[in-house]
Motif scaffolding. Structure first.
Motif, PDB file in Angstrom:
ATOM      1  N   ARG A  95      59.981 -24.239  13.309  1.00  0.00           N
ATOM      2  CA  ARG A  95      59.969 -22.806  13.633  1.00  0.00           C
ATOM      3  C   ARG A  95      58.543 -22.313  13.461  1.00  0.00           C
ATOM      4  NH1 ARG A  95      64.556 -21.393   9.258  1.00  0.00           N
ATOM      5  NH2 ARG A  95      62.888 -22.243   7.990  1.00  0.00           N
ATOM      6  N   ALA A  96      58.084 -21.455  14.359  1.00  0.00           N
ATOM      7  CA  ALA A  96      56.699 -20.997  14.284  1.00  0.00           C
ATOM      8  C   ALA A  96      56.584 -19.515  14.600  1.00  0.00           C
ATOM      9  CB  ALA A  96      55.833 -21.798  15.252  1.00  0.00           C
ATOM     10  N   THR A  97      55.652 -18.876  13.904  1.00  0.00           N
ATOM     11  CA  THR A  97      55.268 -17.494  14.165  1.00  0.00           C
ATOM     12  C   THR A  97      53.751 -17.455  14.215  1.00  0.00           C
ATOM     13  OG1 THR A  97      57.184 -16.643  12.962  1.00  0.00           O
ATOM     14  CG2 THR A  97      55.377 -15.106  13.350  1.00  0.00           C
ATOM     15  N   SER A  98      53.212 -16.827  15.243  1.00  0.00           N
ATOM     16  CA  SER A  98      51.762 -16.661  15.358  1.00  0.00           C
ATOM     17  C   SER A  98      51.445 -15.179  15.449  1.00  0.00           C
ATOM     18  CB  SER A  98      51.222 -17.362  16.611  1.00  0.00           C
ATOM     19  OG  SER A  98      51.438 -18.752  16.549  1.00  0.00           O
ATOM     20  N   CYS A  99      50.441 -14.761  14.688  1.00  0.00           N
ATOM     21  CA  CYS A  99      49.944 -13.386  14.744  1.00  0.00           C
ATOM     22  C   CYS A  99      48.554 -13.453  15.366  1.00  0.00           C
ATOM     23  CB  CYS A  99      49.865 -12.787  13.343  1.00  0.00           C
ATOM     24  SG  CYS A  99      51.450 -12.809  12.489  1.00  0.00           S
ATOM     25  N   LEU A 100      48.323 -12.591  16.347  1.00  0.00           N
ATOM     26  CA  LEU A 100      47.073 -12.642  17.099  1.00  0.00           C
ATOM     27  C   LEU A 100      46.358 -11.305  17.054  1.00  0.00           C
ATOM     28  CD1 LEU A 100      49.548 -14.141  18.940  1.00  0.00           C
ATOM     29  CD2 LEU A 100      47.491 -15.038  19.998  1.00  0.00           C
ATOM     30  N   ARG A 101      45.043 -11.364  17.188  1.00  0.00           N
ATOM     31  CA  ARG A 101      44.214 -10.167  17.272  1.00  0.00           C
ATOM     32  C   ARG A 101      43.320 -10.308  18.494  1.00  0.00           C
ATOM     33  NH1 ARG A 101      41.646  -9.573  12.112  1.00  0.00           N
ATOM     34  NH2 ARG A 101      43.524  -8.422  11.568  1.00  0.00           N
ATOM     35  N   ARG A 102      43.147  -9.194  19.193  1.00  0.00           N
ATOM     36  CA  ARG A 102      42.232  -9.192  20.336  1.00  0.00           C
ATOM     37  C   ARG A 102      40.872  -8.709  19.847  1.00  0.00           C
ATOM     38  NH1 ARG A 102      43.917  -7.296  25.896  1.00  0.00           N
ATOM     39  NH2 ARG A 102      45.300  -5.972  24.716  1.00  0.00           N
ATOM     40  N   ARG A 103      39.884  -9.568  20.058  1.00  0.00           N
ATOM     41  CA  ARG A 103      38.503  -9.238  19.694  1.00  0.00           C
ATOM     42  C   ARG A 103      37.633  -9.519  20.906  1.00  0.00           C
ATOM     43  NH1 ARG A 103      38.666 -12.429  14.047  1.00  0.00           N
ATOM     44  NH2 ARG A 103      39.717 -10.860  12.810  1.00  0.00           N
ATOM     45  N   ASP A 104      36.845  -8.543  21.272  1.00  0.00           N
ATOM     46  CA  ASP A 104      35.958  -8.699  22.435  1.00  0.00           C
ATOM     47  C   ASP A 104      36.731  -9.147  23.673  1.00  0.00           C
ATOM     48  OD1 ASP A 104      33.732  -8.017  20.835  1.00  0.00           O
ATOM     49  OD2 ASP A 104      33.543 -10.098  20.169  1.00  0.00           O
ATOM     50  N   GLY A 105      37.954  -8.607  23.824  1.00  0.00           N
ATOM     51  CA  GLY A 105      38.761  -8.857  25.005  1.00  0.00           C
ATOM     52  C   GLY A 105      39.540 -10.163  25.014  1.00  0.00           C
ATOM     53  N   ALA A 106      39.416 -10.985  23.954  1.00  0.00           N
ATOM     54  CA  ALA A 106      40.104 -12.271  23.917  1.00  0.00           C
ATOM     55  C   ALA A 106      41.069 -12.323  22.742  1.00  0.00           C
ATOM     56  CB  ALA A 106      39.095 -13.410  23.806  1.00  0.00           C
ATOM     57  N   TRP A 107      42.246 -12.903  22.954  1.00  0.00           N
ATOM     58  CA  TRP A 107      43.232 -13.070  21.899  1.00  0.00           C
ATOM     59  C   TRP A 107      42.940 -14.343  21.123  1.00  0.00           C
ATOM     60  CZ3 TRP A 107      46.446  -9.320  20.580  1.00  0.00           C
ATOM     61  CH2 TRP A 107      46.771  -8.341  21.526  1.00  0.00           C
ATOM     62  N   THR A 108      43.014 -14.261  19.794  1.00  0.00           N
ATOM     63  CA  THR A 108      42.912 -15.433  18.934  1.00  0.00           C
ATOM     64  C   THR A 108      44.000 -15.343  17.867  1.00  0.00           C
ATOM     65  OG1 THR A 108      41.294 -14.375  17.488  1.00  0.00           O
ATOM     66  CG2 THR A 108      40.428 -15.782  19.249  1.00  0.00           C
ATOM     67  N   ILE A 109      44.410 -16.491  17.393  1.00  0.00           N
ATOM     68  CA  ILE A 109      45.433 -16.555  16.350  1.00  0.00           C
ATOM     69  C   ILE A 109      44.749 -16.361  15.003  1.00  0.00           C
ATOM     70  CG2 ILE A 109      47.169 -18.011  15.229  1.00  0.00           C
ATOM     71  CD1 ILE A 109      47.440 -19.462  17.991  1.00  0.00           C
TER      72      ILE A 109
END
Length: 143
Positions: A107-121
């Motif tokens: 089972r997996a959960t990923s939280c992402l943030r958009r920085r400078d227009g790109a999503w990263t985990i």
């Protein structure tokens, strides 16, 4: 409210990582992660911070004779302006160097943030359920 463009970008990020694992390409798989990643992996230690994800993935991939199968199922994505999360089931498969055949669901959960227009985990949590009577992990079975 989920943005169709953000959802598409996150799906592409996850698909790129899946392909990279099959190709044994740790650098491309790790590119999805932010520099300040907090990882709750299915294997110890309990928390990983400040570790180079490419090095960790390189060690993991090196333990396999084959590429790592990484099949995502039941992916659900929720996005905001600059934050998003997704949860899914993922089947890890392949043949390890010692000949062990791996085929397990996580089972997996990923939280992402958009920085400078790109999503990263920025945070990822992977776990396996366990049988309360035996204390053993449940890695296979009907989903």
């Amino acid at each position: 409210m989920t943005s169709p463009d953000s959802e598409r970008q996150i799906r592409e990020l996850l698909e790129t990582r899946t392909r990279a694992l099959g190709d044994r390409d740790a650098a491309t798989a790790a590119a999805a992660y932010a520099d300040d990643l907090v990882l709750y992996d299915a294997v110890g230690p309990f928390v990983r911070r400040g570790e180079d994800p490419a090095e960790r993935l390189e060690r993991w991939l090196a333990s396999y004779r084959t590429g790592v199968g990484h099949e995502i199922r039941d992916l659900e994505i929720t996005t905001g302006a600059d934050l998003a999360f997704c949860h899914f089931l993922v089947r890890i498969s392949g043949t390890m160097r010692d000949g062990t055949e791996v085929g397990m669901w996580v089972r997996a959960t990923s939280c992402l943030r958009r920085r400078d227009g790109a999503w990263t985990i920025v945070h990822e949590h992977a776990s396996v359920p366990f049988d309360g009577d035996t204390g053993r992990a449940v890695l296979r079975g009907e989903l």
